[in-house]
Design a protein around this motif. Structure first.
Motif, short mmCIF file in Angstrom:
data_model
loop_
_atom_site.label_atom_id
_atom_site.label_comp_id
_atom_site.label_asym_id
_atom_site.label_seq_id
_atom_site.Cartn_x
_atom_site.Cartn_y
_atom_site.Cartn_z
N VAL A 81 0.83 -1.21 0.00
CA VAL A 81 0.00 0.00 0.00
C VAL A 81 0.87 1.26 0.00
N PHE A 82 1.87 1.27 0.85
CA PHE A 82 2.74 2.45 0.95
C PHE A 82 3.45 2.71 -0.38
N ARG A 83 4.04 1.67 -0.96
CA ARG A 83 4.78 1.85 -2.21
C ARG A 83 3.86 2.33 -3.33
N ARG A 84 2.65 1.77 -3.40
CA ARG A 84 1.71 2.17 -4.43
C ARG A 84 1.32 3.64 -4.29
N ASN A 85 1.05 4.07 -3.05
CA ASN A 85 0.72 5.47 -2.83
C ASN A 85 1.90 6.39 -3.12
N LEU A 86 3.08 5.94 -2.76
CA LEU A 86 4.29 6.72 -3.02
C LEU A 86 4.49 6.92 -4.52
N LEU A 87 4.36 5.86 -5.29
CA LEU A 87 4.55 5.95 -6.74
C LEU A 87 3.47 6.81 -7.39
N ASN A 88 2.24 6.71 -6.90
CA ASN A 88 1.16 7.56 -7.44
C ASN A 88 1.47 9.04 -7.21
N ARG A 89 1.94 9.36 -6.02
CA ARG A 89 2.28 10.75 -5.72
C ARG A 89 3.48 11.22 -6.55
N MET A 90 4.46 10.36 -6.72
CA MET A 90 5.63 10.70 -7.53
C MET A 90 5.24 10.95 -8.98
N GLN A 91 4.28 10.14 -9.48
CA GLN A 91 3.80 10.32 -10.85
C GLN A 91 3.11 11.68 -11.01
N LYS A 92 2.34 12.05 -10.01
CA LYS A 92 1.66 13.35 -10.02
C LYS A 92 2.68 14.48 -10.07
N GLU A 93 3.73 14.39 -9.25
CA GLU A 93 4.76 15.41 -9.24
C GLU A 93 5.55 15.42 -10.54
N PHE A 94 5.74 14.24 -11.12
CA PHE A 94 6.47 14.14 -12.39
C PHE A 94 5.73 14.89 -13.50
N LYS A 95 4.42 14.73 -13.54
CA LYS A 95 3.63 15.41 -14.58
C LYS A 95 3.71 16.93 -14.44
N ALA A 96 3.94 17.40 -13.23
CA ALA A 96 3.99 18.85 -12.96
C ALA A 96 5.42 19.38 -12.89
N ARG A 97 6.39 18.62 -13.40
CA ARG A 97 7.80 18.96 -13.17
C ARG A 97 8.21 20.31 -13.78
N GLU A 98 7.70 20.63 -14.99
CA GLU A 98 8.07 21.91 -15.60
C GLU A 98 7.49 23.08 -14.80
N GLU A 99 6.28 22.88 -14.33
CA GLU A 99 5.65 23.91 -13.49
C GLU A 99 6.45 24.09 -12.20
N THR A 100 6.90 22.97 -11.63
CA THR A 100 7.71 23.03 -10.41
C THR A 100 9.01 23.77 -10.67
N ARG A 101 9.67 23.44 -11.78
CA ARG A 101 10.94 24.09 -12.10
C ARG A 101 10.77 25.59 -12.31
N SER A 102 9.68 25.97 -12.98
CA SER A 102 9.41 27.40 -13.22
C SER A 102 9.16 28.14 -11.91
N ARG A 103 8.52 27.45 -10.97
CA ARG A 103 8.19 28.07 -9.69
C ARG A 103 9.40 28.17 -8.77
N SER A 104 10.20 27.09 -8.73
CA SER A 104 11.31 27.05 -7.78
C SER A 104 12.36 26.04 -8.23
N ILE A 105 13.55 26.53 -8.56
CA ILE A 105 14.64 25.63 -8.94
C ILE A 105 15.00 24.73 -7.76
N GLN A 106 14.96 25.27 -6.55
CA GLN A 106 15.30 24.47 -5.37
C GLN A 106 14.32 23.30 -5.20
N GLU A 107 13.03 23.57 -5.37
CA GLU A 107 12.04 22.50 -5.25
C GLU A 107 12.23 21.45 -6.34
N TRP A 108 12.54 21.90 -7.54
CA TRP A 108 12.77 21.01 -8.67
C TRP A 108 13.99 20.11 -8.41
N VAL A 109 15.06 20.69 -7.92
CA VAL A 109 16.27 19.93 -7.60
C VAL A 109 15.98 18.92 -6.48
#
Length: 229
Positions: A81-109
């Motif tokens: 359960v934990f791994r599945r939820n972790l991967l789902n959240r990581m996928q969500k962040e992955f889809k938003a990666r350009e938005e994250t980078r534009s907002r904050s280089i530190q958060e992106w790194v």
């Protein structure tokens, strides 16, 4: 739990309630109340990702914490359960990666560091998770783009991750690793506006891979005395 004092130190930045939740999950006790709670384990995964995105030190250590929780869940209930939820959240962040980078280089790194940590620590049958191979490559290739190579923080992140997981990644997909290093070589040779530190880091990682993912003692002294200076 192994290195419990270190683990405790890493979670001290959380509020008391969250610290208690994480300590419980790390010890596997979260799974002893009737049956695994998807809600609690989802909360744990979100807490870890949220902290990893804003705390660079934590992002470097979170893979070990996630590994401990995955092992505890598997031992208690043979669940994921934990791994599945972790991967789902990581996928969500992955889809938003350009938005994250534009907002904050530190958060992106921090995100890239976290993803590479998870790739390094979480295995299936002693092999890296295939689901992470292409996303990790996509993030590293983004760090190799001309605009990112102008940012020392991104270059430093890229080089650190390749030192950590480059060898593993190449075994999973040599073609994409070649693509990445063609970009790094071209960036080193053709980009005029790189800082001297970025050039040094790129030259070091090019030599590191060419040497079979290791540096000779002479090369190590050269590069790291330069960085120290």
């Amino acid at each position: 739990m192994e290195n419990s004092s270190k683990e405790d130190y890493r979670i001290q930045s959380f509020d008391i309630e969250t610290q208690k939740l994480l300590k419980t999950a790390l010890k596997g006790q979260l799974l002893q109340f009737h049956k695994p709670s998807a809600v609690d384990l989802e909360k744990v995964s979100n807490v870890i990702v949220d902290q990893s995105l804003k705390d660079q030190v934590f992002s470097k250590e979170s893979g070990r914490i996630c590994y401990t929780i995955v092992q505890a869940e598997a031992k208690q209930s043979n669940g994921n359960v934990f791994r599945r939820n972790l991967l789902n959240r990581m996928q969500k962040e992955f889809k938003a990666r350009e938005e994250t980078r534009s907002r904050s280089i530190q958060e992106w790194v921090c995100y890239v560091t976290f993803m590479c940590n998870i790739f390094d620590y979480l295995k299936v049958n002693n092999m890296p998770m295939m689901a992470l191979v292409h996303p990790v490559f996509d993030c590293l290739l983004r760090l190799a783009q001309p605009d990112a190579l102008q940012n020392e923080e991104e270059v430093d992140c890229l080089v650190l991750q390749l030192h950590r997981i480059g060898d593993q990644l190449e075994k999973m997909n040599e073609q994409r690793m070649d693509e990445l290093f063609f970009m790094l070589r071209d960036g080193f040779l053709l980009q005029q506006n790189l800082s001297s530190m970025a050039r040094l880091l790129l030259l070091e990682i090019l030599e590191f891979r060419a040497g079979g993912w290791r540096l000779s003692e002479t090369a190590h002294k050269y590069y790291y005395s330069e960085v120290a200076d």
